[in-house]
Design a protein around this motif. Structure first.
Motif, PDB file in Angstrom:
ATOM      1  N   GLY A 142       0.779  -1.230   0.000  1.00  0.00           N
ATOM      2  CA  GLY A 142       0.000   0.000   0.000  1.00  0.00           C
ATOM      3  C   GLY A 142       0.806   1.273   0.000  1.00  0.00           C
ATOM      4  N   VAL A 143       2.074   1.218  -0.375  1.00  0.00           N
ATOM      5  CA  VAL A 143       2.901   2.427  -0.457  1.00  0.00           C
ATOM      6  C   VAL A 143       3.686   2.400  -1.766  1.00  0.00           C
ATOM      7  N   GLY A 144       3.940   3.567  -2.298  1.00  0.00           N
ATOM      8  CA  GLY A 144       4.700   3.685  -3.533  1.00  0.00           C
ATOM      9  C   GLY A 144       6.188   3.542  -3.295  1.00  0.00           C
ATOM     10  N   PRO A 145       6.966   3.470  -4.360  1.00  0.00           N
ATOM     11  CA  PRO A 145       8.412   3.245  -4.225  1.00  0.00           C
ATOM     12  C   PRO A 145       9.150   4.342  -3.476  1.00  0.00           C
ATOM     13  N   ASP A 146       8.632   5.555  -3.506  1.00  0.00           N
ATOM     14  CA  ASP A 146       9.320   6.666  -2.838  1.00  0.00           C
ATOM     15  C   ASP A 146       8.644   7.087  -1.533  1.00  0.00           C
ATOM     16  N   ASP A 147       7.591   6.368  -1.132  1.00  0.00           N
ATOM     17  CA  ASP A 147       6.867   6.720   0.087  1.00  0.00           C
ATOM     18  C   ASP A 147       7.546   6.131   1.321  1.00  0.00           C
ATOM     19  N   ALA A 148       7.380   6.803   2.453  1.00  0.00           N
ATOM     20  CA  ALA A 148       7.879   6.271   3.721  1.00  0.00           C
ATOM     21  C   ALA A 148       6.962   5.139   4.177  1.00  0.00           C
ATOM     22  N   GLY A 149       7.545   4.021   4.530  1.00  0.00           N
ATOM     23  CA  GLY A 149       6.769   2.883   5.004  1.00  0.00           C
ATOM     24  C   GLY A 149       6.828   2.747   6.512  1.00  0.00           C
ATOM     25  N   ASP A 150       6.411   1.588   6.996  1.00  0.00           N
ATOM     26  CA  ASP A 150       6.352   1.353   8.442  1.00  0.00           C
ATOM     27  C   ASP A 150       7.737   1.387   9.088  1.00  0.00           C
ATOM     28  N   VAL A 151       8.738   0.859   8.404  1.00  0.00           N
ATOM     29  CA  VAL A 151      10.087   0.862   8.968  1.00  0.00           C
ATOM     30  C   VAL A 151      10.569   2.293   9.186  1.00  0.00           C
ATOM     31  N   ALA A 152      10.305   3.161   8.230  1.00  0.00           N
ATOM     32  CA  ALA A 152      10.711   4.563   8.372  1.00  0.00           C
ATOM     33  C   ALA A 152      10.009   5.222   9.549  1.00  0.00           C
ATOM     34  N   GLU A 153       8.747   4.849   9.780  1.00  0.00           N
ATOM     35  CA  GLU A 153       8.013   5.415  10.907  1.00  0.00           C
ATOM     36  C   GLU A 153       8.601   4.943  12.236  1.00  0.00           C
ATOM     37  N   VAL A 154       8.986   3.674  12.310  1.00  0.00           N
ATOM     38  CA  VAL A 154       9.624   3.175  13.534  1.00  0.00           C
ATOM     39  C   VAL A 154      10.931   3.910  13.789  1.00  0.00           C
TER      40      VAL A 154
END
Length: 238
Positions: free
Chosen positions: A42-54
């Motif tokens: 559910g995220v694009g190639p340049d979007d921040a994902g869950d790991v980035a949020e952690v």
């Protein structure tokens, strides 16, 4: 516990924020931490994902994402529709074990619930936990409907002889209703495991410094905090 697998009763229940809270408490104890996301959907190639949020919330954490799919679907479905190779559980175990040899704590955060399919063989996060011999931390919502999903997850773990470390409520409302207050008593019974925390509603929107300062008040000592289930339940009577 060198490795903990974090799952939820479903999607959008607060797994990432709970993972960040556990990571931040370990960092506060000067422990090195790595976070693995086997499949980010559910995220694009340049979007921040869950790991980035952690990493944003917890600070100095090694973050590893093994697969990313733009459609907000189960990982196996998203991989099939995208025409790409899915993430295999043996790869998840291999990466987590290597990180565990280099860090004090590794948190493996799943996508959706425990039995969401990762690949075309039907492998799930439960299979990764079994390969790792790791306990599972379950994140559940506070309100009505959570007991059945919690009980089913607990039953699935026991059937696979996997350890359920405990349950954390992923978002505890500022004004909890009757169902949420009753669930403080009923969730441990449904899960067959202790209640190990309740993260405040909106915690993910806090500045990183405030998040880290407050994390200990959301999680029990077994997860590095000082949250007390009995006291919290007494303060929120049904």
């Amino acid at each position: 516990m060198a490795i903990i697998v974090v799952t939820g009763t479903g999607t959008e229940v607060g797994k990432t924020i709970v993972t960040a809270a556990v990571a931040s408490l370990a960092r506060a104890q000067a422990r090195s931490v790595a976070v693995v996301k086997p499949a980010q959907t559910g995220v694009g190639p340049d979007d921040a994902g869950d790991v980035a949020e952690v990493v944003r919330l917890a600070g100095e954490v090694t973050g590893v994402e093994l697969g990313r799919y733009p459609e907000p679907l189960a990982p196996a479905t998203a991989a099939r529709r995208g025409g790409v190779e899915p993430v295999r559980v043996h790869r998840v175990a291999e990466v987590a074990e290597k990180l565990a040899s280099e860090h004090d704590l590794v948190l493996v955060e799943g996508a959706g619930g425990l039995l969401v399919r990762l690949d075309d063989t039907g492998a799930t996060l439960a299979d990764a936990a079994r390969l790792l011999g790791a306990p599972v931390l379950l994140v559940a919502p506070a309100g009505l409907g959570t007991l059945n999903a919690t009980a089913l997850t607990g039953e699935a773990l026991r059937a696979r002889e996997l350890e359920l470390l405990g349950v954390v409520i992923g978002s505890w409302p500022a004004a909890p209703g009757l169902a949420a207050r009753c669930n403080l008593v009923d969730l441990p019974e449904a899960a067959g495991a202790p209640l190990l925390g309740a993260v405040a509603e909106g915690a993910g929107g806090l500045a990183a410094a405030e998040f880290r300062a407050r994390a200990g008040g959301w999680l029990a000592p077994r997860l590095g905090g000082w949250w007390d289930a009995a006291a919290f339940t007494a303060a929120n009577p049904a």
